[in-house]
Design a protein around this motif. Structure first.
Motif, PDB file in Angstrom:
ATOM      1  N   LYS A   8     -37.281  22.352   4.215  1.00  0.00           N
ATOM      2  CA  LYS A   8     -38.429  22.044   3.367  1.00  0.00           C
ATOM      3  C   LYS A   8     -39.657  21.730   4.224  1.00  0.00           C
ATOM      4  CE  LYS A   8     -35.435  20.046  -0.205  1.00  0.00           C
ATOM      5  NZ  LYS A   8     -35.061  18.810  -0.930  1.00  0.00           N
ATOM      6  N   PRO A   9     -40.710  22.520   4.111  1.00  0.00           N
ATOM      7  CA  PRO A   9     -41.888  22.334   4.978  1.00  0.00           C
ATOM      8  C   PRO A   9     -42.517  20.942   4.848  1.00  0.00           C
ATOM      9  CG  PRO A   9     -41.985  24.447   3.856  1.00  0.00           C
ATOM     10  CD  PRO A   9     -40.862  23.689   3.228  1.00  0.00           C
ATOM     11  N   GLN A  10     -42.616  20.422   3.612  1.00  0.00           N
ATOM     12  CA  GLN A  10     -43.253  19.115   3.445  1.00  0.00           C
ATOM     13  C   GLN A  10     -42.427  18.007   4.084  1.00  0.00           C
ATOM     14  OE1 GLN A  10     -43.885  18.932  -0.840  1.00  0.00           O
ATOM     15  NE2 GLN A  10     -46.014  19.567  -0.589  1.00  0.00           N
ATOM     16  N   LYS A  11     -41.099  18.094   3.919  1.00  0.00           N
ATOM     17  CA  LYS A  11     -40.222  17.116   4.551  1.00  0.00           C
ATOM     18  C   LYS A  11     -40.347  17.179   6.071  1.00  0.00           C
ATOM     19  CE  LYS A  11     -37.112  14.836   1.820  1.00  0.00           C
ATOM     20  NZ  LYS A  11     -36.613  13.464   2.025  1.00  0.00           N
ATOM     21  N   LYS A  12     -40.363  18.381   6.587  1.00  0.00           N
ATOM     22  CA  LYS A  12     -40.455  18.569   8.034  1.00  0.00           C
ATOM     23  C   LYS A  12     -41.770  18.023   8.570  1.00  0.00           C
ATOM     24  CE  LYS A  12     -40.311  22.214  11.543  1.00  0.00           C
ATOM     25  NZ  LYS A  12     -40.217  23.677  11.769  1.00  0.00           N
ATOM     26  N   GLN A  13     -42.862  18.290   7.874  1.00  0.00           N
ATOM     27  CA  GLN A  13     -44.164  17.808   8.324  1.00  0.00           C
ATOM     28  C   GLN A  13     -44.236  16.291   8.272  1.00  0.00           C
ATOM     29  OE1 GLN A  13     -46.466  19.579   9.810  1.00  0.00           O
ATOM     30  NE2 GLN A  13     -47.683  17.717  10.122  1.00  0.00           N
ATOM     31  N   SER A  14     -43.687  15.713   7.206  1.00  0.00           N
ATOM     32  CA  SER A  14     -43.676  14.256   7.096  1.00  0.00           C
ATOM     33  C   SER A  14     -42.817  13.637   8.202  1.00  0.00           C
ATOM     34  CB  SER A  14     -43.151  13.833   5.721  1.00  0.00           C
ATOM     35  OG  SER A  14     -43.148  12.435   5.586  1.00  0.00           O
ATOM     36  N   LEU A  15     -41.694  14.292   8.513  1.00  0.00           N
ATOM     37  CA  LEU A  15     -40.835  13.806   9.593  1.00  0.00           C
ATOM     38  C   LEU A  15     -41.598  13.817  10.910  1.00  0.00           C
ATOM     39  CD1 LEU A  15     -38.049  12.968  10.681  1.00  0.00           C
ATOM     40  CD2 LEU A  15     -37.495  15.398  10.896  1.00  0.00           C
ATOM     41  N   LYS A  16     -42.333  14.883  11.183  1.00  0.00           N
ATOM     42  CA  LYS A  16     -43.115  14.962  12.415  1.00  0.00           C
ATOM     43  C   LYS A  16     -44.124  13.817  12.508  1.00  0.00           C
ATOM     44  CE  LYS A  16     -42.988  19.920  13.391  1.00  0.00           C
ATOM     45  NZ  LYS A  16     -43.818  21.089  13.716  1.00  0.00           N
ATOM     46  N   GLN A  17     -44.764  13.517  11.402  1.00  0.00           N
ATOM     47  CA  GLN A  17     -45.747  12.431  11.399  1.00  0.00           C
ATOM     48  C   GLN A  17     -45.091  11.081  11.669  1.00  0.00           C
ATOM     49  OE1 GLN A  17     -47.491  12.984   7.529  1.00  0.00           O
ATOM     50  NE2 GLN A  17     -48.823  14.650   8.180  1.00  0.00           N
ATOM     51  N   LYS A  18     -43.927  10.879  11.065  1.00  0.00           N
ATOM     52  CA  LYS A  18     -43.264   9.578  11.228  1.00  0.00           C
ATOM     53  C   LYS A  18     -42.634   9.407  12.600  1.00  0.00           C
ATOM     54  CE  LYS A  18     -42.597   8.662   6.333  1.00  0.00           C
ATOM     55  NZ  LYS A  18     -41.661   8.340   5.236  1.00  0.00           N
ATOM     56  N   VAL A  19     -42.163  10.512  13.199  1.00  0.00           N
ATOM     57  CA  VAL A  19     -41.582  10.361  14.529  1.00  0.00           C
ATOM     58  C   VAL A  19     -42.654  10.095  15.581  1.00  0.00           C
ATOM     59  CG1 VAL A  19     -39.543  11.747  14.028  1.00  0.00           C
ATOM     60  CG2 VAL A  19     -41.543  12.846  15.070  1.00  0.00           C
ATOM     61  N   ALA A  20     -43.901  10.394  15.253  1.00  0.00           N
ATOM     62  CA  ALA A  20     -44.975  10.030  16.181  1.00  0.00           C
ATOM     63  C   ALA A  20     -45.032   8.509  16.335  1.00  0.00           C
ATOM     64  CB  ALA A  20     -46.314  10.565  15.678  1.00  0.00           C
ATOM     65  N   THR A  21     -44.795   7.786  15.237  1.00  0.00           N
ATOM     66  CA  THR A  21     -44.739   6.323  15.311  1.00  0.00           C
ATOM     67  C   THR A  21     -43.513   5.871  16.092  1.00  0.00           C
ATOM     68  OG1 THR A  21     -45.865   6.140  13.184  1.00  0.00           O
ATOM     69  CG2 THR A  21     -44.662   4.205  13.951  1.00  0.00           C
ATOM     70  N   VAL A  22     -42.385   6.543  15.865  1.00  0.00           N
ATOM     71  CA  VAL A  22     -41.165   6.230  16.614  1.00  0.00           C
ATOM     72  C   VAL A  22     -41.414   6.410  18.111  1.00  0.00           C
ATOM     73  CG1 VAL A  22     -38.780   6.913  17.074  1.00  0.00           C
ATOM     74  CG2 VAL A  22     -39.617   6.849  14.723  1.00  0.00           C
ATOM     75  N   ALA A  23     -42.074   7.492  18.484  1.00  0.00           N
ATOM     76  CA  ALA A  23     -42.344   7.765  19.898  1.00  0.00           C
ATOM     77  C   ALA A  23     -43.166   6.643  20.520  1.00  0.00           C
ATOM     78  CB  ALA A  23     -43.069   9.095  20.052  1.00  0.00           C
ATOM     79  N   GLY A  24     -44.201   6.206  19.817  1.00  0.00           N
ATOM     80  CA  GLY A  24     -45.033   5.127  20.341  1.00  0.00           C
ATOM     81  C   GLY A  24     -44.261   3.831  20.514  1.00  0.00           C
ATOM     82  N   GLU A  25     -43.435   3.500  19.526  1.00  0.00           N
ATOM     83  CA  GLU A  25     -42.642   2.274  19.612  1.00  0.00           C
ATOM     84  C   GLU A  25     -41.603   2.364  20.726  1.00  0.00           C
ATOM     85  OE1 GLU A  25     -43.198  -0.501  18.195  1.00  0.00           O
ATOM     86  OE2 GLU A  25     -44.720   0.135  16.755  1.00  0.00           O
ATOM     87  N   ALA A  26     -40.943   3.517  20.860  1.00  0.00           N
ATOM     88  CA  ALA A  26     -39.939   3.689  21.912  1.00  0.00           C
ATOM     89  C   ALA A  26     -40.574   3.585  23.288  1.00  0.00           C
ATOM     90  CB  ALA A  26     -39.231   5.030  21.748  1.00  0.00           C
ATOM     91  N   ARG A  27     -41.744   4.169  23.450  1.00  0.00           N
ATOM     92  CA  ARG A  27     -42.457   4.100  24.731  1.00  0.00           C
ATOM     93  C   ARG A  27     -42.791   2.651  25.076  1.00  0.00           C
ATOM     94  NH1 ARG A  27     -47.642   6.278  23.418  1.00  0.00           N
ATOM     95  NH2 ARG A  27     -47.918   4.161  22.658  1.00  0.00           N
ATOM     96  N   ASP A  28     -43.338   1.927  24.117  1.00  0.00           N
ATOM     97  CA  ASP A  28     -43.732   0.539  24.379  1.00  0.00           C
ATOM     98  C   ASP A  28     -42.524  -0.352  24.651  1.00  0.00           C
ATOM     99  OD1 ASP A  28     -46.308   1.383  23.972  1.00  0.00           O
ATOM    100  OD2 ASP A  28     -46.511   0.499  21.974  1.00  0.00           O
ATOM    101  N   ARG A  29     -41.432  -0.152  23.876  1.00  0.00           N
ATOM    102  CA  ARG A  29     -40.245  -0.989  24.076  1.00  0.00           C
ATOM    103  C   ARG A  29     -39.570  -0.651  25.399  1.00  0.00           C
ATOM    104  NH1 ARG A  29     -41.177  -5.363  22.380  1.00  0.00           N
ATOM    105  NH2 ARG A  29     -39.104  -5.919  23.118  1.00  0.00           N
ATOM    106  N   ALA A  30     -39.614   0.607  25.827  1.00  0.00           N
ATOM    107  CA  ALA A  30     -39.032   0.970  27.122  1.00  0.00           C
ATOM    108  C   ALA A  30     -39.672   0.144  28.234  1.00  0.00           C
ATOM    109  CB  ALA A  30     -39.211   2.463  27.390  1.00  0.00           C
ATOM    110  N   ALA A  31     -40.987   0.042  28.208  1.00  0.00           N
ATOM    111  CA  ALA A  31     -41.687  -0.731  29.230  1.00  0.00           C
ATOM    112  C   ALA A  31     -41.362  -2.219  29.120  1.00  0.00           C
ATOM    113  CB  ALA A  31     -43.193  -0.502  29.109  1.00  0.00           C
ATOM    114  N   ALA A  32     -41.353  -2.742  27.889  1.00  0.00           N
ATOM    115  CA  ALA A  32     -41.084  -4.167  27.700  1.00  0.00           C
ATOM    116  C   ALA A  32     -39.670  -4.536  28.126  1.00  0.00           C
ATOM    117  CB  ALA A  32     -41.312  -4.549  26.229  1.00  0.00           C
ATOM    118  N   VAL A  33     -38.707  -3.672  27.795  1.00  0.00           N
ATOM    119  CA  VAL A  33     -37.309  -3.940  28.140  1.00  0.00           C
ATOM    120  C   VAL A  33     -37.105  -3.824  29.648  1.00  0.00           C
ATOM    121  CG1 VAL A  33     -34.939  -3.104  27.879  1.00  0.00           C
ATOM    122  CG2 VAL A  33     -36.415  -3.320  25.876  1.00  0.00           C
ATOM    123  N   ALA A  34     -37.779  -2.869  30.290  1.00  0.00           N
ATOM    124  CA  ALA A  34     -37.679  -2.744  31.745  1.00  0.00           C
ATOM    125  C   ALA A  34     -38.197  -4.006  32.429  1.00  0.00           C
ATOM    126  CB  ALA A  34     -38.442  -1.523  32.223  1.00  0.00           C
TER     127      ALA A  34
END
Length: 277
Positions: A8-34
């Motif tokens: 489903k194109p709309q689901k896929k596009q929404s997933l892409k938008q939401k994983v952008a937030t996941v990427a930012g959080e994972a990046r920040d937590r990687a640094a904090a945890v290190a």
């Protein structure tokens, strides 16, 4: 002719938008945890068995960061004659016996399973698009099946991580209540070198690292891709090795924002594939 499966194109596009937030959080937590790992590792020699696994959590966070960044692009692939459904799992019997090491390594192992699930999802999405572009309906159906299976596996892995996050945060608070981390003495060189010592140098091939903490993680994950811990080149600065400052003190190891971002993205994984006449 049976209904044809379709991502489903709309689901896929929404997933892409939401994983952008996941990427930012994972990046920040990687640094904090290190930073938390080296802050614990500097206080007393006996804390090293905990500091190493904590550094490995930082590494798996970085791997997730690269995987979800890749999901945002997913160009079509022409190898749609091949199918990959992730079967990664955690072998609980291989986890360390001692606490809090067991809790820390379990979380890192579950993050590794999610990374494998999401990498398989990215691959099957790219192969689906390639099959569609080539007009191969049978291959597109097969890849759509793989997409949904990988999406379901990723959703389940996300839920497991969300369930484990509070326990990891509690274990960190309990441990640091008895062994106060020395955040104030952590230099930028400490921050980077500690990660390399416990994850691997070069860090793009961690499976070859002699780190006992990383090898403990690898032993606990079964049926994952051989290169699951090798991060993609996403063309962005490494949040640890290319940092220009040490992150500040953290009272919770994984926090709340990263699991919440994963949960939000997971809402798009269910029903990602539908049928059309």
């Amino acid at each position: 002719m049976p209904p044809r499966k379709k991502v489903k194109p709309q689901k896929k596009q929404s997933l892409k938008q939401k994983v952008a937030t996941v990427a930012g959080e994972a990046r920040d937590r990687a640094a904090a945890v290190a930073a938390a790992a080296v802050a614990v590792g500097k206080i007393q020699p006996q804390t090293a068995p905990v500091a190493g696994p904590v550094a490995v959590v930082a590494g798996t966070l970085f791997v997730l960061f690269t995987v979800v960044q890749k999901l945002a692009g997913d160009p079509p692939r022409d190898d749609f004659d091949q199918v990959w459904v992730s079967e990664a799992a955690v072998d609980e019997s291989a986890l360390p016996d001692e606490e809090p090491q067991r809790t820390v390594v379990r979380f890192a192992a579950r993050q590794t399973v999610l990374a494998d699930n999401l990498t398989a999802l990215v691959t099957s999405l790219e192969r689906y698009d390639g099959a569609v572009d080539a007009g191969d309906d049978a291959a597109a159906d097969t890849q759509a099946d793989a997409v949904q299976q990988n999406a379901d596996a990723a959703a389940a892995a996300q839920q497991t991580l969300q369930d484990l996050a509070s326990g990891l945060n509690d274990a960190w608070r309990d441990y640091t209540g008895q062994h106060t981390p020395d955040f104030g003495s952590v230099t930028l060189d400490d921050f980077k070198q500690w990660f390399l010592d416990n994850w691997g140098d070069p860090p793009d091939n961690p499976a070859q690292s002699p780190s006992s903490s990383l090898q403990s993680l690898i032993a606990a994950v079964t049926r994952a891709a051989d290169d699951v811990l090798s991060p993609f080149d996403v063309g962005m600065p490494h949040p640890i090795l290319e940092a220009d400052a040490v992150p500040g003190e953290t009272s919770t190891l994984i926090g709340d924002a990263f699991p919440a971002a994963l949960a939000d993205a997971a809402t798009e994984l269910s029903g990602l594939v539908g049928e059309e006449e």
